[in-house]
Write a protein that holds these residues in place. Structure first.
Motif, PDB file in Angstrom:
ATOM      1  N   GLY A 155      -6.507   8.307  -4.246  1.00  0.00           N
ATOM      2  CA  GLY A 155      -5.678   7.110  -4.200  1.00  0.00           C
ATOM      3  C   GLY A 155      -5.466   6.615  -2.780  1.00  0.00           C
ATOM      4  N   VAL A 156      -5.216   7.539  -1.848  1.00  0.00           N
ATOM      5  CA  VAL A 156      -5.000   7.158  -0.448  1.00  0.00           C
ATOM      6  C   VAL A 156      -6.286   6.558   0.133  1.00  0.00           C
ATOM      7  CG1 VAL A 156      -4.511   8.045   1.858  1.00  0.00           C
ATOM      8  CG2 VAL A 156      -3.164   8.835  -0.093  1.00  0.00           C
ATOM      9  N   ASP A 211       2.247   1.787  -3.426  1.00  0.00           N
ATOM     10  CA  ASP A 211       1.212   2.244  -4.354  1.00  0.00           C
ATOM     11  C   ASP A 211       0.914   3.736  -4.172  1.00  0.00           C
ATOM     12  OD1 ASP A 211       1.024  -0.248  -5.431  1.00  0.00           O
ATOM     13  OD2 ASP A 211      -0.851  -0.799  -4.432  1.00  0.00           O
ATOM     14  N   VAL A 212       0.968   4.207  -2.933  1.00  0.00           N
ATOM     15  CA  VAL A 212       0.741   5.635  -2.696  1.00  0.00           C
ATOM     16  C   VAL A 212       1.791   6.471  -3.425  1.00  0.00           C
ATOM     17  CG1 VAL A 212       0.826   7.446  -0.941  1.00  0.00           C
ATOM     18  CG2 VAL A 212      -0.471   5.375  -0.511  1.00  0.00           C
ATOM     19  N   LEU A 219      -6.910   3.022  -1.296  1.00  0.00           N
ATOM     20  CA  LEU A 219      -6.076   1.986  -0.694  1.00  0.00           C
ATOM     21  C   LEU A 219      -6.530   1.664   0.729  1.00  0.00           C
ATOM     22  CD1 LEU A 219      -2.594   3.158  -1.985  1.00  0.00           C
ATOM     23  CD2 LEU A 219      -3.821   1.087  -2.668  1.00  0.00           C
ATOM     24  N   ASN A 239       0.818  -1.215   0.000  1.00  0.00           N
ATOM     25  CA  ASN A 239       0.000   0.000   0.000  1.00  0.00           C
ATOM     26  C   ASN A 239       0.852   1.266   0.000  1.00  0.00           C
ATOM     27  OD1 ASN A 239      -2.447  -1.321  -0.078  1.00  0.00           O
ATOM     28  ND2 ASN A 239      -2.770  -1.263   2.123  1.00  0.00           N
ATOM     29  N   GLY A 255      -0.178   7.339  -6.593  1.00  0.00           N
ATOM     30  CA  GLY A 255      -0.865   8.463  -5.977  1.00  0.00           C
ATOM     31  C   GLY A 255      -0.078   9.746  -6.133  1.00  0.00           C
ATOM     32  N   LEU A 278      -4.269  12.374  -5.567  1.00  0.00           N
ATOM     33  CA  LEU A 278      -3.545  11.825  -4.422  1.00  0.00           C
ATOM     34  C   LEU A 278      -4.499  11.392  -3.318  1.00  0.00           C
ATOM     35  CD1 LEU A 278      -0.939  11.234  -2.885  1.00  0.00           C
ATOM     36  CD2 LEU A 278      -0.892  13.625  -2.184  1.00  0.00           C
TER      37      LEU A 278
END
Length: 279
Positions: free
Chosen positions: A147-148, A109-110, A151, A106, A114, A144
């Motif tokens: 996306g956070v 991925d950020v 997740l 995770n 993101g 951003l």
């Protein structure tokens, strides 16, 4: 630190609050964790490439015009990160997963899907003087933040079907990148960026890449890397290839929600017909 100091520092701390569990194993990186770290590094390097492009041009001419070569390099790095993200789960299931594998995935991925695409939005439109800076920053922040949230929700909520709830963050990042590569900054294209951010936090279900679908996704990534390489090298047909690839990415992300809505409408229609027959 003396014994008295140690005793003072631990005063008032409940023994039940001390960390428990396999601490030694938590610090062992597995093969899947290495892929997650590779994903994070690719995202960081993509941001560095774009930042270096802007800094170098601003130092020379005090004006910044996005260079396709730097953007192509950044996108290739993000695609490599997406490949790492695609395989880390498979490797973790087949071999050994560490205690911090999900958290590493995770966090990576950020960074890659993101922060990196959000920074790309700023580099694409923030210096164009075609849009107010506050609007560009709002679009970047929406990518951003979505996306956070996406997740975090993925870690807490599981769908009954096992599919993704909301647009997966790697696909969302690639769609934002496609908008950046395909269009000039404008109010219309910024609306598209906001729409992608909304899809990531929506309740629309997207299929997970398993089996043959995972192979198709990998092939899609490799084709995109090849198209970007041809485009960055300024070879014949590169512009057409990048336009086709970006358009297909946007069309794919747009078509899935429409297909889901049509499917649900068909289900409601069948349910009503069944209820009318029973009555």
């Amino acid at each position: 630190m003396t014994t008295a100091d140690a005793g003072w520092s631990m005063e008032g701390v409940d023994e039940d609050e001390e960390p428990r569990g396999p601490v030694g194993k938590a610090f062992r990186l597995s093969a899947a964790d290495s892929l997650s770290l590779g994903n994070a590094i690719c995202g960081f390097m993509a941001v560095c490439v774009l930042a270096w492009s802007a800094i170098a041009q601003l130092q020379q001419s005090r004006e910044f015009h996005p260079d396709p070569r730097y953007f192509a390099t950044a996108v290739v790095l993000l695609l490599i990160g997406a490949t790492c993200d695609l395989f880390d789960g498979l490797v973790a299931r087949k071999f050994r997963a560490s205690a911090m594998g999900a958290e590493l995935d995770n966090l990576a991925d950020v960074i890659s899907f993101g922060f990196a695409p959000a920074f790309m939005v700023v580099a694409w439109a923030g210096f164009s003087q075609k849009l107010p800076l506050w609007l560009v920053l709002c679009a970047a922040v929406s990518v951003l933040a979505a996306g956070v949230v996406r997740l975090a929700r993925f870690a807490c909520v599981k769908t009954k079907s096992g599919d993704f709830m909301g647009l997966p963050i790697p696909m969302g990042a690639m769609t934002v990148v496609s908008i950046v590569l395909l269009f000039e900054p404008s109010y219309f294209t910024v609306i598209g960026v906001f729409a992608v951010a909304w899809l990531m936090v929506s309740r629309i279900e997207y299929p997970k890449p398993k089996g043959n679908l995972a192979a198709v996704v990998l092939a899609w990534i490799m084709v995109n890397v090849a198209c970007l390489t041809i485009w960055a090298a300024d070879l014949t047909g590169g512009d057409l290839l990048i336009q086709i690839g970006a358009s297909m990415q946007i069309a794919l992300v747009s078509a899935i929600p429409l297909r889901v809505l049509m499917f649900k409408r068909e289900q409601r229609k069948e349910r009503k017909e069944t209820e009318s027959v029973v009555r």
